[in-house]
Design an enzyme around this catalytic site. Sequence first.
Site, PDB file in Angstrom:
ATOM      1  N   ASP A  97      10.244  -9.582   5.690  1.00  9.24           N
ATOM      2  CA  ASP A  97       8.863  -9.680   5.184  1.00  9.24           C
ATOM      3  C   ASP A  97       8.462 -11.163   5.141  1.00  9.24           C
ATOM      4  OD1 ASP A  97       6.530  -8.708   4.018  1.00  9.24           O
ATOM      5  OD2 ASP A  97       7.340  -8.750   1.976  1.00  9.24           O
ATOM      6  N   HIS A  98       7.331 -11.482   5.707  1.00  9.51           N
ATOM      7  CA  HIS A  98       6.802 -12.857   5.674  1.00  9.51           C
ATOM      8  C   HIS A  98       7.781 -13.919   6.175  1.00  9.51           C
ATOM      9  CE1 HIS A  98       3.040 -11.762   3.726  1.00  9.51           C
ATOM     10  NE2 HIS A  98       3.752 -10.935   2.961  1.00  9.51           N
ATOM     11  N   ASP A 119       5.049 -14.707   9.945  1.00 15.22           N
ATOM     12  CA  ASP A 119       3.759 -14.909   9.283  1.00 15.22           C
ATOM     13  C   ASP A 119       3.251 -16.327   9.553  1.00 15.22           C
ATOM     14  OD1 ASP A 119       1.588 -15.185   7.677  1.00 15.22           O
ATOM     15  OD2 ASP A 119       2.569 -14.566   5.814  1.00 15.22           O
ATOM     16  N   ALA A 231      -0.405  -3.982  -1.267  1.00 13.62           N
ATOM     17  CA  ALA A 231      -0.954  -2.632  -1.479  1.00 13.62           C
ATOM     18  C   ALA A 231      -0.436  -1.933  -2.735  1.00 13.62           C
ATOM     19  CB  ALA A 231      -0.697  -1.775  -0.242  1.00 13.62           C
ATOM     20  N   ASP A 274       5.615  -3.861  -3.203  1.00 17.28           N
ATOM     21  CA  ASP A 274       6.687  -4.559  -3.910  1.00 17.28           C
ATOM     22  C   ASP A 274       6.414  -4.546  -5.419  1.00 17.28           C
ATOM     23  OD1 ASP A 274       8.686  -6.181  -4.824  1.00 17.28           O
ATOM     24  OD2 ASP A 274       8.197  -7.910  -3.597  1.00 17.28           O
ATOM     25  N   SER A 275       5.228  -5.012  -5.806  1.00 19.49           N
ATOM     26  CA  SER A 275       4.935  -5.199  -7.232  1.00 19.49           C
ATOM     27  C   SER A 275       5.096  -3.918  -8.054  1.00 19.49           C
ATOM     28  CB  SER A 275       3.513  -5.740  -7.419  1.00 19.49           C
ATOM     29  OG  SER A 275       3.425  -7.015  -6.836  1.00 19.49           O
TER      30      SER A 275
HETATM   31  P1  13P Z   1       2.298  -6.085  -3.567  1.00 17.32           P
HETATM   32  O1  13P Z   1       2.486  -7.358  -4.332  1.00 17.32           O
HETATM   33  O2  13P Z   1       0.902  -5.572  -3.732  1.00 17.32           O
HETATM   34  O3  13P Z   1       3.320  -5.072  -3.881  1.00 17.32           O
HETATM   35  O4  13P Z   1       2.439  -6.447  -2.009  1.00 17.32           O
HETATM   36  C1  13P Z   1       3.710  -6.561  -1.423  1.00 17.32           C
HETATM   37  C2  13P Z   1       3.652  -7.105  -0.047  1.00 17.32           C
HETATM   38  O5  13P Z   1       2.626  -7.199   0.589  1.00 17.32           O
HETATM   39  C3  13P Z   1       4.930  -7.504   0.551  1.00 17.32           C
HETATM   40  O6  13P Z   1       4.757  -8.098   1.786  1.00 17.32           O
HETATM   41  O1  G3H Z   2       4.843 -10.557  -0.160  1.00 12.45           O
HETATM   42  C1  G3H Z   2       5.666 -10.910  -0.973  1.00 12.45           C
HETATM   43  C2  G3H Z   2       6.667  -9.952  -1.466  1.00 12.45           C
HETATM   44  O2  G3H Z   2       6.201  -9.298  -2.620  1.00 12.45           O
HETATM   45  C3  G3H Z   2       7.991 -10.622  -1.669  1.00 12.45           C
HETATM   46  O3  G3H Z   2       7.967 -11.476  -2.752  1.00 12.45           O
HETATM   47  O4  G3H Z   2       8.955 -13.626  -1.937  1.00 12.45           O
HETATM   48  O5  G3H Z   2       8.958 -13.005  -4.377  1.00 12.45           O
HETATM   49  O6  G3H Z   2      10.464 -11.834  -2.768  1.00 12.45           O
HETATM   50  P1  G3H Z   2       9.162 -12.553  -2.975  1.00 12.45           P
HETATM   51 ZN    ZN Z   3       3.014  -9.279   2.029  1.00 16.48          ZN
END
Ligand code: 13P
Ligand code: G3H
Ligand code: ZN
Length: 327
Positions: A97-98, A119, A231, A274-275
Amino acid sequence: MSKKAVSYKELGLVNTREMFKKAMAGQYAVPAYNFNNMEQLQAIITACTQTNSPVILQVSKGARQYANQTLLTYMAQGAVQYMKEMGGNIPIALHLDHGDSFELCVSCIETGFSSVMIDGSSLPYEENVALTKKVVEYAHKYDVTVEGELGVLAGIEDEVQSEHSHYTDPNDVEDFVKRTGVDSLAISIGTSHGAYKFKLKPGETVPPLRFDILKECERRLPGFPIVLHGASSVLQEYIQMINKYGGKMENAVGVPVEQLRDATKSAVCKINIDSDGRLVMTAMIRKVFVDKPAEFDPRKYLGPARDELVKMYKDKNEKVLGSAGKA
Ligand code: 13P
Ligand code: G3H
Ligand code: ZN
């Protein structure tokens, strides 16, 4: 690839290509759930196996550092075996992710990731194109799929609300996809990361996401998988629990589930969450600490948190993303 590299195929994982093709045809979105530890991973796999949903296990750069990259490789392999032990047969992808550099993407590919996000959305357009293309050329040699991003989501650290995000310009998407060769594209339509997505005045409701931008991207890229970040719905029952049991999360607001449901009916094939997982864990752990202050066995507070996570993820698959029964 270095000699010691591990291919995702050896681990029993899959890339996202087939998942997205099916999601596009079936008008649902594949869940991409972030995890950092064993309990979160167990919950994601259990929920997705029980609901027969495809799943993308999502790992950020920070999560990879936290969990340890070697341990993560084998946790993902273990997740596949665990799913089979439960009698499941769902496709599981392991996704970065990212990703913020070519080197990080290479390292993930060499340690068993089946999909990576590069990203470059905060870079000038041409630099984003060049970096993304470089990652795609490398990844595709190993049949690893790549997600790119155009448009910047607001971050909680900016203390800004989603109106201040830089929405994706639909005029760029065709050129970007054609020149980079990405397999999916994350776009910015008003969501943001974290638990404070919108700053609402009393009586105000969450504004609609920019579905017009989504529709226009879809028109310019027919049949191409779109990704929605940021999301989480920031489920209020867990915010209330956190506040009730000693936490302090005021004015936390997320994306209404109805809007997410609408998004799944478009070219959005992957929804990142994630959140919401973080909130569930925090709420449950806080509750046990207050209800049973003498408890000091981690299984006694991580266990209930894990059970509640399973419920929440099943709910997402069944009632929001539409991915249940689609494996
Ligand atoms: P949330 O913070 O809305 O869960 O988004 C997570 C996310 O986009 C991870 O790449
Ligand atoms: O987009 C971000 C994700 O919620 C991951 O967050 O970099 O704190 O692990 P993090
Ligand atoms: Zn993200």
